[in-house]
Structures are given as structure tokens and as C-alpha cells.
Design an enzyme around this catalytic site. Structure first.
Site, PDB file in Angstrom:
ATOM      1  CG  HIS A   1       7.790  10.382   8.555  1.00 45.89           C
ATOM      2  ND1 HIS A   1       7.492  11.729   8.525  1.00 45.89           N
ATOM      3  CD2 HIS A   1       6.791   9.762   7.893  1.00 45.89           C
ATOM      4  CE1 HIS A   1       6.358  11.915   7.865  1.00 45.89           C
ATOM      5  NE2 HIS A   1       5.920  10.745   7.465  1.00 45.89           N
TER       6      HIS A   1
ATOM      7  CG  HIS B   1       4.192   4.268   5.553  1.00 45.13           C
ATOM      8  ND1 HIS B   1       5.253   5.035   5.104  1.00 45.13           N
ATOM      9  CD2 HIS B   1       4.182   3.153   4.755  1.00 45.13           C
ATOM     10  CE1 HIS B   1       5.833   4.450   4.074  1.00 45.13           C
ATOM     11  NE2 HIS B   1       5.209   3.303   3.839  1.00 45.13           N
TER      12      HIS B   1
ATOM     13  N   GLY C   1      -1.296   1.552   7.096  1.00 49.66           N
ATOM     14  CA  GLY C   1      -1.516   0.139   6.812  1.00 49.66           C
ATOM     15  C   GLY C   1      -1.963  -0.674   8.006  1.00 49.66           C
TER      16      GLY C   1
ATOM     17  CG  MET D   1      -7.541   7.831   5.774  1.00 46.52           C
ATOM     18  SD  MET D   1      -6.291   8.613   4.694  1.00 46.52           S
ATOM     19  CE  MET D   1      -5.454   9.683   5.843  1.00 46.52           C
ATOM     20  CB  SER D   2      -8.300   3.405   3.627  1.00 49.01           C
ATOM     21  OG  SER D   2      -7.246   2.573   4.074  1.00 49.01           O
TER      22      SER D   2
END
Length: 202
Positions: free
Chosen positions: A102, A122, A156, A176-177
Site C-alpha cells: 500500500h 488502492h 477503481g 476485479m469488478s
């Protein structure tokens, strides 16, 4: 720039397997990140993918070191707080190891201990981390100036943000999404692939 797809831990094994099979020729890597699944379910998924000739060198197993080794998967991904990279390398020198980080300090430490790549995030606001302030892109600049291992970005990452990540010289993006939650995963993955191609032309 490489494209990694991360499973979203929200779908039955049979559905997930079909989506992976659909996208496997478009993406460079598929990270199996199914934290709520039992080890047996993860093994079942890997066996299914193997039967459908999904290349093992495209598959990355998250956290389940024993499953990766027993199924001859060459790459394992470790969470930021998990197995020691050094210990895993000593026991299984043939394995490639990725590490979630991170910040720059975490990435530098991971490289020092033998990580083969880092997954940094992220980067942007994302529904999977609602309410948490993004870590931004500036640490990637520092990583690329001082590290020799590849840096993947996550969090994102929509298609229209690919150019920004190419600008900071990220080696890859992890989605991912944007892929697995899409109505048509193949088309979604292809959009990311095309965005990478277009960004490279600029």
C-alpha cells in the site's frame, strides 16, 4: 502493460470457471482470490480450469500456498500481512511470488525479501473499499524509479483510467469488478485490452 483479472469472490464455482474460460485468451494473468470459498472449492475450480486447458502460467493463487504447490501453479500471491516471502522462497524456490502493498516502503521491503512483483493499491475510489481514501498514483512513480520488479496497480481502475497508469509507468493493471461483475466479461476484458493498446500508441 499487462492485464491481470482478479476474481471477485461472489460467484459460484461453475459460473466463475465459465467466465475465466471466456477471458483467458485476452488477459495475461488470472488471480484466484476466493477468500470465502473452502480449499476444496478452490481446488475444484483449478481442476475445472485445467480440464479446459487454461494455461497454468496464467493462473495466480491468492494466499493458498499449499493449493498452488499441490496443483503445480507457478505463482502465488501473498497478502500484505501473511506468509513471509523469504520463508516461502526458501521452501519453494521455484515459485513466483506476488505481494500486496500500500506504499513505497512496503514495495521496497517486498522486493528486498524476494517478491517477483508487487500489487499496489488502492489507486482510485472503489466500491470494494468504500469510505477509504485512495492511496493515489504518486507512490508508483517512486517504485518505478527505485525498484526492479514489476508494479501492478489495483483499485477503481476503469477503462478511462488506463492512460493515467501508463503515464506513471505501471507495469500492469489488476481489475476485479470491471471484468467479473460485468454482464459480458469477454467484452469487458477486451475493452481493457484495447485501452492498453490505445494508450501505448500515444
Amino acid at each position: 502493460m499487462k492485464l491481470m483479472a482478479l476474481t471477485d469472490d461472489s460467484q459460484p464455482i461453475s459460473v466463475l470457471a465459465q467466465k475465466i474460460i471466456q477471458i483467458q485468451q485476452i488477459v495475461d494473468y488470472i488471480q484466484i482470490r476466493e477468500k470465502s470459498k473452502t480449499p476444496k472449492e478452490v481446488v475444484t475450480l483449478l481442476e475445472y480450469l485445467n480440464e479446459r486447458s487454461v494455461p497454468k502460467d496464467k493462473i495466480i493463487v491468492n494466499s493458498h500456498l499449499d493449493i498452488a504447490v499441490s496443483n503445480s501453479i507457478p505463482t502465488v500471491h501473498l497478502p500484505e500481512k501473511g506468509f513471509s516471502i523469504k520463508q516461502v522462497k526458501e521452501q519453494f524456490p521455484h515459485l513466483k511470488i506476488g505481494k500486496s502493498v500500500h506504499d513505497y516502503a512496503g514495495a521496497k521491503e517486498a522486493e528486498h525479501h524476494g517478491a517477483d512483483y508487487v500489487l499496489y493499491g488502492h489507486c482510485f475510489e472503489t466500491n470494494s473499499k468504500k469510505g477509504k481514501v485512495p492511496n493515489g498514483l504518486s507512490p508508483i512513480n517512486e517504485m518505478k524509479k527505485n525498484l526492479k520488479i514489476p508494479v501492478f496497480a489495483i483499485g477503481g481502475i476503469h477503462v478511462d483510467r488506463v492512460q493515467a497508469l501508463l503515464d506513471v509507468k505501471a507495469d500492469g493493471i489488476a481489475v476485479m469488478s470491471g471484468i467479473f461483475s460485468a454482464t459480458h466479461p469477454f467484452a469487458a476484458a477486451n475493452q481493457y485490452r484495447e485501452a492498453i493498446k490505445d494508450a501505448n500508441k500515444l
